[in-house]
Every structure is written in structure tokens, then in C-alpha cells.
Design a protein around this motif. Structure first.
Motif, PDB file in Angstrom:
ATOM      1  N   ALA A 175     -11.182   5.309  16.978  1.00 56.97           N
ATOM      2  CA  ALA A 175     -11.749   5.608  16.950  1.00 56.97           C
ATOM      3  C   ALA A 175     -12.851   6.749  16.145  1.00 56.97           C
ATOM      4  O   ALA A 175     -13.077   6.624  14.857  1.00 56.97           O
ATOM      5  CB  ALA A 175     -12.720   5.663  18.087  1.00 56.97           C
ATOM      6  N   VAL A 176     -11.851   7.845  16.129  1.00 61.67           N
ATOM      7  CA  VAL A 176     -12.634   8.852  15.213  1.00 61.67           C
ATOM      8  C   VAL A 176     -11.689   8.739  13.229  1.00 61.67           C
ATOM      9  O   VAL A 176     -13.096   8.908  12.766  1.00 61.67           O
ATOM     10  CB  VAL A 176     -11.779  10.188  15.695  1.00 61.67           C
ATOM     11  N   GLU A 223      -8.625   6.410  21.156  1.00 61.58           N
ATOM     12  CA  GLU A 223      -9.792   7.395  20.511  1.00 61.58           C
ATOM     13  C   GLU A 223      -9.457   8.141  18.812  1.00 61.58           C
ATOM     14  O   GLU A 223     -10.382   7.982  18.495  1.00 61.58           O
ATOM     15  CB  GLU A 223      -9.297   9.018  21.557  1.00 61.58           C
ATOM     16  N   THR A 263     -15.261   4.016  13.343  1.00 59.04           N
ATOM     17  CA  THR A 263     -17.359   4.478  13.239  1.00 59.04           C
ATOM     18  C   THR A 263     -17.452   4.604  11.575  1.00 59.04           C
ATOM     19  O   THR A 263     -18.211   3.523  11.717  1.00 59.04           O
ATOM     20  CB  THR A 263     -17.289   5.887  13.892  1.00 59.04           C
ATOM     21  N   SER A 264     -17.086   4.702  10.800  1.00 59.93           N
ATOM     22  CA  SER A 264     -17.812   4.044   9.825  1.00 59.93           C
ATOM     23  C   SER A 264     -17.406   2.683   9.206  1.00 59.93           C
ATOM     24  O   SER A 264     -18.015   2.270   8.569  1.00 59.93           O
ATOM     25  CB  SER A 264     -16.357   5.464   8.414  1.00 59.93           C
ATOM     26  N   ALA A 318     -20.247   0.665  10.775  1.00 59.12           N
ATOM     27  CA  ALA A 318     -21.185   1.143  10.400  1.00 59.12           C
ATOM     28  C   ALA A 318     -21.754   0.088   8.899  1.00 59.12           C
ATOM     29  O   ALA A 318     -22.301  -0.353   8.945  1.00 59.12           O
ATOM     30  CB  ALA A 318     -20.425   1.951   9.983  1.00 59.12           C
ATOM     31  N   SER A 370     -11.012   0.758  21.987  1.00 56.80           N
ATOM     32  CA  SER A 370     -10.700   1.528  20.921  1.00 56.80           C
ATOM     33  C   SER A 370      -9.891   3.028  21.453  1.00 56.80           C
ATOM     34  O   SER A 370     -10.348   3.728  22.425  1.00 56.80           O
ATOM     35  CB  SER A 370     -11.883   2.186  19.815  1.00 56.80           C
ATOM     36  N   SER A 384     -21.371  -1.691  20.701  1.00 55.09           N
ATOM     37  CA  SER A 384     -20.831  -1.173  21.839  1.00 55.09           C
ATOM     38  C   SER A 384     -19.450  -1.054  21.470  1.00 55.09           C
ATOM     39  O   SER A 384     -18.796  -1.536  20.958  1.00 55.09           O
ATOM     40  CB  SER A 384     -21.510  -1.312  23.181  1.00 55.09           C
ATOM     41  N   LEU A 385     -19.364   0.706  21.566  1.00 58.69           N
ATOM     42  CA  LEU A 385     -17.690   1.135  21.339  1.00 58.69           C
ATOM     43  C   LEU A 385     -17.292   2.020  21.876  1.00 58.69           C
ATOM     44  O   LEU A 385     -18.204   2.673  22.486  1.00 58.69           O
ATOM     45  CB  LEU A 385     -17.975   2.144  19.791  1.00 58.69           C
ATOM     46  N   THR A 438     -13.738   4.693  24.264  1.00 57.94           N
ATOM     47  CA  THR A 438     -12.641   4.413  24.369  1.00 57.94           C
ATOM     48  C   THR A 438     -11.702   5.053  25.518  1.00 57.94           C
ATOM     49  O   THR A 438     -12.191   4.919  26.440  1.00 57.94           O
ATOM     50  CB  THR A 438     -12.783   6.208  23.052  1.00 57.94           C
TER      51      THR A 438
END
Length: 292
Positions: free
Chosen positions: A101-102, A98, A106-107, A110, A96, A122-123, A125
Motif C-alpha cells: 500500500a505504501v 502495508e 496508493t498512486s 489514484a 493490501s 476503499s483500502l 491494510t
């Protein structure tokens, strides 16, 4: 020649050194060295040029790497084809940009993982160009990048849209003065940087200073301190703007729109984990339904 030999050879070729390859593979360094030497002896040809700066492929090594990539990918897909399940499981290697991703992923990931705990996520950036190359090289199953991506080997679906804004320290609203400041960006290949350079050129500003930084947080900190200005997606700077540490300024309409796309290889076997992710994103309106 065994597949394990090709895997070690591929890792050394990608990492450019025995030490880094050993770390990636979680092997003892001497074992990696020995296996590469054995492979070269078996083929009776040097595969690498060795120097103090690392290891680079010889022409023979470049030829072998192409076959190694194909063979190891086919082996991986053969395993995936036997393990496909309606219930997503197994590894899922994603990339991704950045800012996505930020602010978004991420949520969302999850939530996906809580629904499908048997998937090993796994991720990674990075920039759009590097991430697309990793998808093409089978190093990632898919990636969220700025697009669309024009490549015949890539399947891409629209994820969401962003608005690109100019950001500065609070208080100064004079566009001319702001554009005279240094531009703070990620490294070469950053989509925002390329668009900023076009914007500056069309505004008549041909002499400007660019400062490169590694993370979003550092760029925001530099802007807040008055070091310079930047162009970033509105969602990625919203919290900083709410606290009053930075100010945002709308750009002319033709520079505002950013499209984030999810890309993956057309010819890869779609694992249950990747297939589950695509359908999960569709159900949650993360992907454009008309393009899946």
C-alpha cells in the motif's frame, strides 16, 4: 426475519459488541440492541453470550451467522448483477499488505480512480492471513497479499515481485553482529517474520528477541535508532536508505524473492468496478498477463 436484521446481527457478530457494531453501521446503539433482542425473541433462542468483555456467539448464533453471510452475499450479488456496466461504477473494497500500500498502490489506485471516478474506492491494510479471511468472508472484493494463496475458493493472479532485504542502522556490516540484535516486525502472521525465523534457524541462531510494531514507519525508526534489525521489501525501505538513516544487506538467494498476488473469491459475481480494476491493472502491466 428481514435482511436488515441479518445485517445488524452479522455486524454484532463480527465486531463482538453492540457499541462497535453501531459505529460500523452508523446506527443508534439502542436501535441495534433492540433489533438483536427482537431477533432472539423471534427465534426463541439466545444468539449471543454477554459478558463484560463483549459478546460471543452461541452455537445457535454460529449457525445463523453462516446463513446470514450467505444470504447477504447473495443479495449483494443480485444487486451487482443488475448494475453491471461496461463503465466501472459502485463500491470497490480492497485490502493490501502495508508495504504494498505504501510503495505501490496508493498512486496506482489514484490513477485508476481518476479514470473511473464513479467507483467508490476503499483500502484496508493488514496481514496476508487476515486479508485473505476477509476476502473469503466477502468483507473485501479483493486484496494484494503475499502468495500464492492455496485455497480452492480463491482466484489469485501474480501482481509483482519484491526482493526481501535485511536492514540495520548505518555502519555495521557484520552479519553475525546484526543477527544478534532484536528483530523488529509486524504482528504474528507477518510473512517477513516467518521467513526471518527460518533464516535464523538455518544460520544456527535459535535464541533471538522479536519486537512487534504496528506500522512500517515505526519499524524503520526503530532500526535507524539502533534498536534492532528487520527484513522488509527493498522498495519499502528505498527512501530511508537514500537518506542514509538505514542500511540494507542482501540475503542468501533462497530468502530474497517475495511475490505479491491479487486475490478475490472464485464464486463471487465480478462487479463492473472489480472487473474494471483487473483489466486496468493488466493494461498497465501491474498484473502478469499470462495469469489473467
Amino acid at each position: 426475519m428481514e435482511s436488515s436484521d441479518l445485517k445488524i446481527f452479522q455486524a454484532v457478530a463480527r465486531e463482538g459488541s453492540i457499541t462497535k457494531a453501531a459505529q460500523v453501521l452508523n446506527y443508534v446503539q439502542s436501535n441495534v440492541t433492540s433489533r438483536i433482542q427482537q431477533l432472539e425473541a423471534q427465534l426463541n433462542v439466545p444468539l449471543f453470550r454477554r459478558s463484560n468483555r463483549g459478546m460471543t456467539l452461541t452455537p445457535a448464533g454460529e449457525n445463523l451467522l453462516g446463513y446470514a453471510d450467505t444470504i447477504l452475499t447473495l443479495l449483494d450479488e443480485a444487486v451487482k448483477s443488475t448494475q453491471y456496466s461496461d463503465h466501472p461504477t459502485g463500491p470497490l473494497r480492497l485490502g493490501s499488505i502495508e508495504t504494498a500500500a505504501v510503495t505501490h498502490l496508493t498512486s496506482l489506485l489514484a490513477e485508476y480512480h481518476s479514470q473511473y471516478p464513479d467507483v467508490q474506492l476503499s483500502l484496508l491494510t493488514g496481514g496476508t492471513h487476515d486479508l485473505v479471511q476477509k476476502v473469503l468472508n466477502y468483507e473485501l472484493d479483493g486484496a494484494f497479499v503475499y502468495g500464492p494463496v492455496d485455497d480452492p475458493h480463491i482466484e489469485h493472479v501474480a501482481a509483482y515481485e519484491e526482493e526481501l532485504v535485511l536492514i540495520s542502522e548505518p555502519g555495521n556490516k557484520n552479519m553475525g553482529e546484526l543477527l544478534a540484535k532484536p528483530m523488529l516486525f509486524f504482528d504474528v502472521g507477518c510473512t517477513h517474520r516467518a521467513r526471518a525465523e527460518r533464516f535464523l534457524s538455518e544460520t544456527g541462531i535459535n535464541a533471538y528477541q522479536i519486537m512487534e510494531f504496528g506500522t512500517l514507519e515505526v519499524i524503520l525508526g526503530g532500526v535507524a535508532s539502533g534498536l534492532g534489525v528487520s527484513m522488509l521489501p527493498q522498495s519499502s525501505i528505498a527512501k530511508a536508505e537514500e537518506t542514509g538513516s538505514i542500511a540494507s544487506h542482501r540475503l542468501p538467494e533462497k530468502y530474497r524473492k517475495l511475490e505479491v498476488w491479487f486475490v478475490h473469491r472464485r464464486d463471487s459475481v465480478c462487479s463492473s468496478a472489480l472487473s474494471g480494476l483487473l483489466h486496468w491493472m493488466k493494461r498497465n502491466a501491474i498484473l502478469n498477463e499470462d495469469l489473467i
